[in-house]
Scaffold this motif. Structure first.
Motif, PDB file in Angstrom:
ATOM      1  N   ILE A 298       0.656  -1.207   0.118  1.00  0.00           N
ATOM      2  CA  ILE A 298      -0.029  -0.011   0.025  1.00  0.00           C
ATOM      3  C   ILE A 298       0.963   1.162  -0.055  1.00  0.00           C
ATOM      4  O   ILE A 298       0.693   2.222  -0.709  1.00  0.00           O
ATOM      5  N   ARG A 302       0.740   4.359  -2.642  1.00  0.00           N
ATOM      6  CA  ARG A 302       0.625   5.641  -2.142  1.00  0.00           C
ATOM      7  C   ARG A 302       1.727   6.629  -2.896  1.00  0.00           C
ATOM      8  O   ARG A 302       1.593   7.460  -3.519  1.00  0.00           O
ATOM      9  N   ARG A 322      -5.552   2.029   8.031  1.00  0.00           N
ATOM     10  CA  ARG A 322      -5.757   1.512   6.788  1.00  0.00           C
ATOM     11  C   ARG A 322      -5.414  -0.081   6.991  1.00  0.00           C
ATOM     12  O   ARG A 322      -4.424  -0.501   7.641  1.00  0.00           O
ATOM     13  N   LEU A 326      -6.709   0.816  -1.164  1.00  0.00           N
ATOM     14  CA  LEU A 326      -6.339   2.287  -1.642  1.00  0.00           C
ATOM     15  C   LEU A 326      -7.101   2.604  -2.662  1.00  0.00           C
ATOM     16  O   LEU A 326      -7.399   1.939  -3.649  1.00  0.00           O
ATOM     17  N   SER A 359      -6.354  -3.217  -4.386  1.00  0.00           N
ATOM     18  CA  SER A 359      -6.077  -3.821  -3.121  1.00  0.00           C
ATOM     19  C   SER A 359      -5.278  -5.027  -3.503  1.00  0.00           C
ATOM     20  O   SER A 359      -5.543  -6.360  -3.932  1.00  0.00           O
TER      21      SER A 359
END
Length: 382
Positions: A298, A302, A322, A326, A359
């Protein structure tokens, strides 16, 4: 990851050339061992029928034990094998004895499974309160919505569209202080991060096996606190849910004391074969390491997405908030059209909420992430 783990995962998840699979929050690919377990089971059926049925039940029991450990349930007696999350939620919704004016607290971001089932109680005079989670303290907002008429709080551990992860232990404490039942739709956390029904002090938890657990559709888990099992009115009956299962000549019967009381008929043996194999892999890797590897991926997504002009992220930046989801959108572009373009270019994802949802799982490679980011950049420049 270690070289040994890299080798295992390369064997378990052979990559289709050019495919970037980032859709584990919807339906996950199986590990190779799960496909092999189903193949062996099919061959046994073809050649020997049900001759080895007792051995199939050994696998089913192993599955219950793995699920018990996965949820940190006190006993396998607390574990029921169900068709899906919706069925387990329905066992709770239509098992409890409601009175007109009772309230149920949910969020305004819930997947329909954890909304429709409670709204269906409207004919009994039950009120569903939907709480906005967009503030700085969503747990406080949920607990503040509880009144003396609140019977139950039901929440997704991780919200399916935004990826917001809630502090379940805090919610559990708050529910206990208010004498409110606590129900967790665990489908977006179970298999992606450690999960602990005892630490969360929850009364009910449920999840399907086909997302982060890497199993097939059609088989899930339902945890029910032992003290509450007798309080849930049963709506499904059959040969398998009785205490003396297998004693077919017995004329008197009673529901099983264990959570098997929620399993009315024949088990999904084929599903058990696949899911047991998938959970064996997750146990070998360890849920702590699985969670860390997903968080790393993740993070990679990002870092890459925020550098692409026009991209807006819709998921929490705080790692404590989280799990494996995302969500993003591209300024000036319809998110469904972005999704369709990505799918056409072999990036498997899905539109959810205001954006497109990625994901990744713990085995997703850096090469897949980098290729996905390259494609998103090209789409954003169109």
């Amino acid at each position: 990851m270690t070289p040994v783990l890299d080798k295992i995962l390369a064997q378990e998840f052979p990559q289709t050339p050019g495919l970037c699979y980032l859709n584990h929050a919807a339906v996950a690919p199986w590990p190779q061992r799960s496909a092999e377990a189903v193949r062996r089971f099919a061959e046994e059926n073809v050649s020997r029928g049900a001759r080895d049925y007792p051995q199939w039940m050994v696998v089913e029991q192993r599955l219950r034990e793995r699920l018990m450990r996965l949820l940190n349930a006190p006993s396998t007696d607390d574990i029921a094998l169900v068709k899906n999350t919706s069925e387990a939620l329905s066992f709770v919704a239509f098992g409890l004895d409601w009175a007109e004016g009772d309230q149920i607290i949910i969020s305004d971001e819930e997947f329909p499974s954890n909304r429709v089932v409670w709204e269906a109680l409207g004919s009994q005079g039950v009120e569903v309160i939907k709480v906005n989670l967009q503030g700085d303290d969503p747990e406080a907002a949920l607990l503040a919505a509880c009144t003396p008429r609140t019977r139950l709080l039901s929440i997704s551990a991780v919200q399916f569209a935004s990826g917001l992860r809630l502090d379940l232990a805090r919610l559990g404490r708050g529910c206990r202080e208010r004498e409110v039942l606590f129900c967790i739709d665990a489908i977006q956390q179970l298999g992606a991060r450690p999960f602990d029904v005892q630490a969360y002090d929850c009364d009910f938890a449920m999840a399907d096996g086909h997302k982060w657990l890497l199993g097939p559709e059609g088989l899930g888990v339902f945890y029910c606190r032992a003290a509450l099992r007798p309080q849930l009115k049963l709506n499904e009956y059959g040969w398998h849910m009785v205490e003396h299962v297998g004693d077919y000549s017995r004329s008197d019967w009673q529901p099983a004391a264990s959570a098997r009381r929620f399993e009315c008929g024949s088990p999904n043996v084929l599903g058990c074969m696949a899911l047991e194999a998938s959970l064996a892999l997750l146990e070998e890797v360890g849920l702590e390491q699985v969670g860390q590897l997903i968080e790393q991926r993740i993070g990679w997504l990002r870092e890459g997405l925020v550098q692409i002009p026009g991209v807006r992220l819709h998921s929490p930046a705080d790692p404590e908030r989280r799990a494996g989801i995302l969500s993003f959108s591209i300024a000036g572009q319809d998110s469904r059209e972005v999704w369709q373009t990505l799918m056409a270019r072999q990036v498997v994802c899905i539109p959810r909420g205001p954006g497109v949802r990625f994901s990744p799982h713990f085995y997703t490679t850096r090469a897949v992430i980098d290729e996905t980011l390259r494609i998103v950049r090209e789409v954003a420049q169109q």
